[in-house]
Design an enzyme around this catalytic site. Structure first.
Site, PDB file in Angstrom:
ATOM      1  N   HIS A 277       0.889  -1.171   0.000  1.00  0.00           N
ATOM      2  CA  HIS A 277       0.000   0.000   0.000  1.00  0.00           C
ATOM      3  C   HIS A 277       0.921   1.213   0.000  1.00  0.00           C
ATOM      4  CE1 HIS A 277      -3.573  -2.352   0.633  1.00  0.00           C
ATOM      5  NE2 HIS A 277      -3.012  -2.974   1.647  1.00  0.00           N
TER       6      HIS A 277
ATOM      7  N   GLU B 169      -1.316  -6.664  -2.219  1.00  0.00           N
ATOM      8  CA  GLU B 169      -2.384  -5.674  -1.999  1.00  0.00           C
ATOM      9  C   GLU B 169      -2.016  -4.315  -2.582  1.00  0.00           C
ATOM     10  OE1 GLU B 169      -3.614  -5.539   2.119  1.00  0.00           O
ATOM     11  OE2 GLU B 169      -3.378  -7.700   2.371  1.00  0.00           O
TER      12      GLU B 169
ATOM     13  N   ASP C 161      -1.779  -0.824  -4.053  1.00  0.00           N
ATOM     14  CA  ASP C 161      -2.510   0.355  -4.520  1.00  0.00           C
ATOM     15  C   ASP C 161      -1.628   1.589  -4.298  1.00  0.00           C
ATOM     16  OD1 ASP C 161      -2.913   0.522  -1.741  1.00  0.00           O
ATOM     17  OD2 ASP C 161      -5.072   0.136  -1.854  1.00  0.00           O
TER      18      ASP C 161
END
Ligand code: XIL
Length: 983
Positions: A533, A562, A564
């Site tokens: 992240h 994950e 982003d």
């Protein structure tokens, strides 16, 4: 019969007027056919075109005694027109009967409309060849999407001069097409318009509760935080469709209000947030808004307003629930899975599997991770009670569509019920084992990987382990148990340890040590998952690469789990709309990150994004509620620059970086002076083995440029070209340089260092370009910047010594030089401080003598009280946003301490000790900041600043710092000064 119908149509028209007035669902909700039989006149039909006339004529009729006669035409598009009341997204069956007065032509019914922000369009509804011997039926269906104005339905003819008649025009909304089109209520009827209390609250439409117009909804006598107004929306929402919801609220007392939705399938209720609760001031109208996609088959659906706590009365007004028509996904762009050399995945929940979302998912991705549905709170909410409906649904869907599934997650400190941690260590481990047997057992052979443990590392602990409830009751044994049981239950699944911030050097190290230790014991860890992240600025892609390379040394699999890229660098900022320039920057950021993945694909078998598209991302509520756009596709599922950064970076517009150029006069001799060490180098994205870090300084003599180039193979043609003021300055690795160019090249390990002074850039403003060429590989790095001149970097020195922290100024302080706060960030006069610093093993001591004759702590906000703030960045990172070693330590004149900085300041709170003494005309602050992770002394440099807040009564009226002029020292370390160490 026909006159009855006509009466009906008039009634409908009257109802429609009323409907628009009270803003209950639009026209077609009447769902009754609208008929024009012209028995009572032209019934709203008007001439279209100059010279045209329309009359209700009784010479001829298909039914009844009259029809509409159209004469005086001189263009094809001339004819008769009516406003049809079509609503977006619904389907209408349209029929009419036409007859020519003489001859034969094609008569057509056409819709004219103007989409918002677009050009007027003309859409054929029905057409037929019509002669003068009988009535011919025209019939067709019509639907439109996209908000539009000026809708007209008209009849035209291929013969520009033909006169014709129309009769029995009927418009029928198709059954079911009105479903799912949303609704709105504004209470202007003086009634509650369908809203009801969830429990015993009282609802009333009153003028006092109006935000605009005459009425709003007053909500009082609430029995609980969740008690308030609810509206049934089952009839107006459709599965798989997306909605925006908005409502205005005004509480009597300050509270947090949110908009939620309750859905039930059978007897089981579920609650989703549309707009997470946000703080609303007493008496203030605030809009709660969000989007929602109904992912389930339901038999009950209601939106409601609730508070996070308390039962204060509130007013509600202007509720809208609007269908957002799906835009088709792009089918002419490369599928991500076809262009990447590793498995590409995304986190999903039900809505991502439906409609266009499902199309996008299946087109681009090969793997999915259920975002929440396999977590403990979802799978075992109460001990021994397992719920797999949602997990099963997603896993079944994935299998049916050829998608691999990552399981997430078996043991985590978050989204885990409290009962799990009750009792003894044995109780906790037994529950963990049962849980994994049940959950991993259920999906045995169907998930290819499991995040067995999630977020167990805390690099701020001496042993690098997070102090979770798991750890507190079991030490490392929960990790050992989790892996052992998972392996036993599903031997084919790859077992991962998953964590965030693994790209941070200290966390990377702690994770490495933990995995090494556990694997040495025989704990079956197959791989490391990097959540990743990250944000638009940090961390640099090279940090990600270093992490992958380090972990590769353990011989384990690695995945990015994950990913982003938030558009924000802090926990405060919020854009009402995300600037296009930022989305472009994000595209380049994705490119840089995927360049790392591509280079490291030997060590990395899969990359998963934490979401399919920007319309559904956890970052819209974490760490605060704000608009964010961290993914590859926008909220209409269309490809963003971020997508192109991944799929085909050549399609990205070039990026121009903003660069601040401080005043400074480094020596141009090929050596790295301390002046360059004051700031970190700007790192250029790596290309092959070629990488570089650069810096600039300005002075009256010109622009000083530093380039630290990593390029192991020395070649006479290796060169750095700096373009400024329109001129290329080429500095060759092996010289000689152009005549008149002040430049030096020094040797470094792994490459070379260029220093140059370019007179043309003296202003330190305008465009600059750097090209670094590696002649042997033919690789190049190209970087373009727009320079802004800033003052010289401020510096100070801490003397060696240990003061008593008691508020009295010991003699030892005299060893240290004094600095003053004189950079005003609020006001231009007020309290200031004289500051000195000392250091000893692992600690920095700060003395601030504040002149401030009037002291106040009246404000509840600590920054609005008379206080001193000390800013310390252990690695002088000069980052936008705070890293985990950056701290803001605030001490008020009465000694009150508050600490800010990283997302979780708890980690650094313990670093501060302080004493304060009030003295005539002000106060003295002595503080010690422990820096357990920093190496102090020698050539080390800290980022450092001091701010004095001056309060008058209950608010801050002035603030002044030593260095940072931006007023954002609490959000960014970029403009703090620099502190060095004396022996
Ligand atoms: C998030 C989900 O996306 C949200 O829907 C939920 O409300 C909170 O958790 N690290 C993780 C993920 O490992 O499980 C988290 O997912 C995001 C951070």
């Amino acid at each position: 019969m026909s006159s009855l119908r006509s009466l009906h149509s008039l009634l409908t028209a009257a109802l429609l007027c009323l409907a628009t007035l009270v803003a209950v669902p639009g026209p077609a909700h009447a769902a009754q056919p609208v008929t024009y039989d012209f028995e009572s006149g032209t019934q709203g039909w008007a001439p279209r075109g100059d010279g045209v006339s329309v009359t209700a004529s009784s010479e001829l009729a298909r039914s009844g005694t009259a029809s509409l006669l159209v004469t005086g035409r001189s263009e094809n598009w001339h004819g008769a027109v009516v406003a049809p009341g079509f609503a977006e997204g619904r389907t209408y069956a349209v029929t009419a009967f036409a007859r020519a007065v003489a001859g034969e032509s094609t008569i057509a019914l056409t819709v004219q409309r103007t989409p918002d922000g677009g050009d007027t369009v003309y859409e054929r509804v029905a057409a037929a060849t019509v002669g003068d011997t009988g009535w011919v039926e025209l019939s067709g269906r019509y639907t439109f999407t996209g908000a539009s104005t000026d809708l007209q339905l008209y009849a035209e003819s291929s013969d520009p001069a033909a006169a014709y008649r129309l009769d029995d025009v009927t418009i029928t909304e198709e059954p079911g097409s009105g479903d799912g089109n949303g609704t709105s209520t504004d209470f202007e009827t003086g009634t509650v318009q369908g809203w009801r209390a969830r429990a015993s609250a009282t609802l009333a439409a009153t003028p006092a509760a109006a935000r605009q117009g005459g009425y709003g909804l007053a909500v009082s006598d609430r029995s609980a935080s969740w008690d308030g107004p609810a509206l049934d929306v089952l009839p107006v929402m459709a599965k798989g469709a997306k909605y925006t919801a908005s409502v205005w609220v005004r509480p009597e007392e300050a509270t947090s209000l949110g908009l939620s939705i309750e859905r039930r399938s059978g007897d089981t209720p579920s609650y989703d947030q549309i707009a997470a609760p946000r703080e609303v001031a007493a008496g203030q109208w605030t809009e709660l808004k969000g989007t929602y996609t109904l992912g389930h088959d339901v038999d009950f659906l209601a939106v409601y307003v609730e508070s996070a706590s308390g039962t204060t009365p509130f007013a509600v007004d202007d509720f809208t629930l609007a269908h957002v028509p799906a835009v088709p996904i792009q089918r002419d762009i490369p599928a991500l899975k076809d262009v990447l050399g590793f498995t590409i995945g995304t986190a999903v929940q039900r809505p991502q599997t439906l409609g266009e979302h499902g199309e996008l998912l299946r087109r681009h991705f090969e793997s999915v991770t259920p975002g929440n549905q396999l977590k403990w709170d979802a799978t075992e909410p109460r001990e021994g009670e397992f719920t797999f409906a949602e997990g099963d649904h997603l896993v079944d869907y994935a299998h049916a569509n050829g998608l691999k599934v990552r399981g997430h997650t078996l043991a985590w400190h978050s989204q885990t019920p409290d009962w799990v941690f009750e009792g003894t260590k044995a109780d906790v481990l037994r529950r963990l084992e049962n849980h994994i047997r049940a959950v991993a057992g259920r999906y045995k052979g169907r998930l290819y990987a499991w995040d067995v443990v999630n977020e167990v590392v805390d690099e701020n602990q001496p042993d690098g382990l997070r102090r979770s409830k798991w750890f507190q009751t079991t030490g490392l044994d929960y990790i050992r148990t989790a892996f052992r049981v998972a392996r036993e239950v599903d031997p084919d699944a790859k077992l991962y340890i998953n964590d965030y911030n693994t790209e941070f050097p200290r966390k990377r190290r702690a994770l490495y040590e933990l995995v090494r230790k556990l694997r040495a014991e025989g704990v079956p860890i197959d791989g490391v998952g990097h959540q990743l992240h990250v944000n638009i600025e940090q961390p640099h892609a090279s940090e990600i690469e270093e992490t992958i390379e380090l972990i590769a040394g353990l011989g384990v699999d690695q995945q990015v789990t994950e990913l982003d890229v938030s558009v924000y660098t802090d926990f405060v900022q919020s854009y009402p709309e995300i600037p296009a320039a930022l989305l472009l920057k994000q595209g380049h950021r994705y490119k840089e990150i995927f360049d790392v993945f591509r280079r490291q694909s030997g060590h990395l078998n899969s990359v998963t994004l934490w979401g399919l598209a920007d319309d559904d991302t956890w970052l819209s509520t974490f760490p605060i509620t704000r608009l964010n756009a961290p993914l590859l596709f926008d909220d209409r599922l269309q490809a963003k620059p971020a997508y192109w950064g991944v799929a085909d970076p050549a399609r990205l517009e070039p990026l121009v970086h903003d660069v601040e150029v401080p005043e400074g006069t480094p020596k141009i001799d090929g050596r790295r002076d301390r002046e360059w060490d004051l700031l970190p180098d700007v790192r250029l994205a790596r290309n092959g083995d070629l990488s570089a870090g650069i810096q600039f300084r300005r002075s009256a003599k010109g622009l000083s440029v530093l380039a630290e180039v990593t390029d192991p193979a020395r070649d006479g043609q290796d060169a750095v070209t700096v373009t400024v003021g329109g001129t290329d300055h080429v500095i060759r690795r092996t010289g000689p340089h152009a005549k008149g160019l002040r430049a030096h090249v020094g040797k470094t390990s792994g490459g070379y260092r260029v220093e140059a002074l370019l007179p043309a850039g003296a202003s330190g403003a305008g465009g600059v370009r750097l090209t670094v060429r590696d002649a042997s590989s033919q690789d190049a790095l190209v970087w373009a910047g727009e320079m802004t001149p800033v003052p010289a970097v401020r510096t100070t020195t801490a003397a060696r010594g240990t003061p008593q922290i008691d508020g009295t100024v010991d003699a030892v302080w005299a060893r240290a030089p004094e600095i003053r706060t004189a950079t005003w960030v609020q006001g231009s006069a007020g309290a200031t401080a004289r500051v000195r610093t000392l250091w000893d093993a692992g600690r920095l001591h700060v003395l601030a003598r504040v002149s401030d004759p009037r002291l106040s702590e009246e404000s509840p906000d600590p920054w609005q009280q008379d206080s001193v703030e000390i800013f310390v960045d252990a690695d002088n990172g000069k980052t936008k946003g705070y890293g985990d070693d950056d701290g803001q330590y605030r001490i008020s004149f009465t000694g009150r301490r508050t600490v800010g900085g990283p997302l979780d300041p708890a980690a650094i709170e313990g670093n501060l000790t302080s004493a304060v003494r009030q003295v005539p005309g002000g106060y003295v602050v002595e503080a010690t900041i422990g820096l357990p992770t920093a190496a102090l002394g020698g050539d080390a440099l800290l980022g450092f600043d001091v701010q004095v807040n001056d309060a008058t009564g209950a608010s801050r009226t002035a603030a002044v710092t030593w260095s940072d002029p931006t007023g954002r020292a609490h959000l960014s370390t970029a403009r703090w000064g620099v502190l060095g160490f004396a022996r």
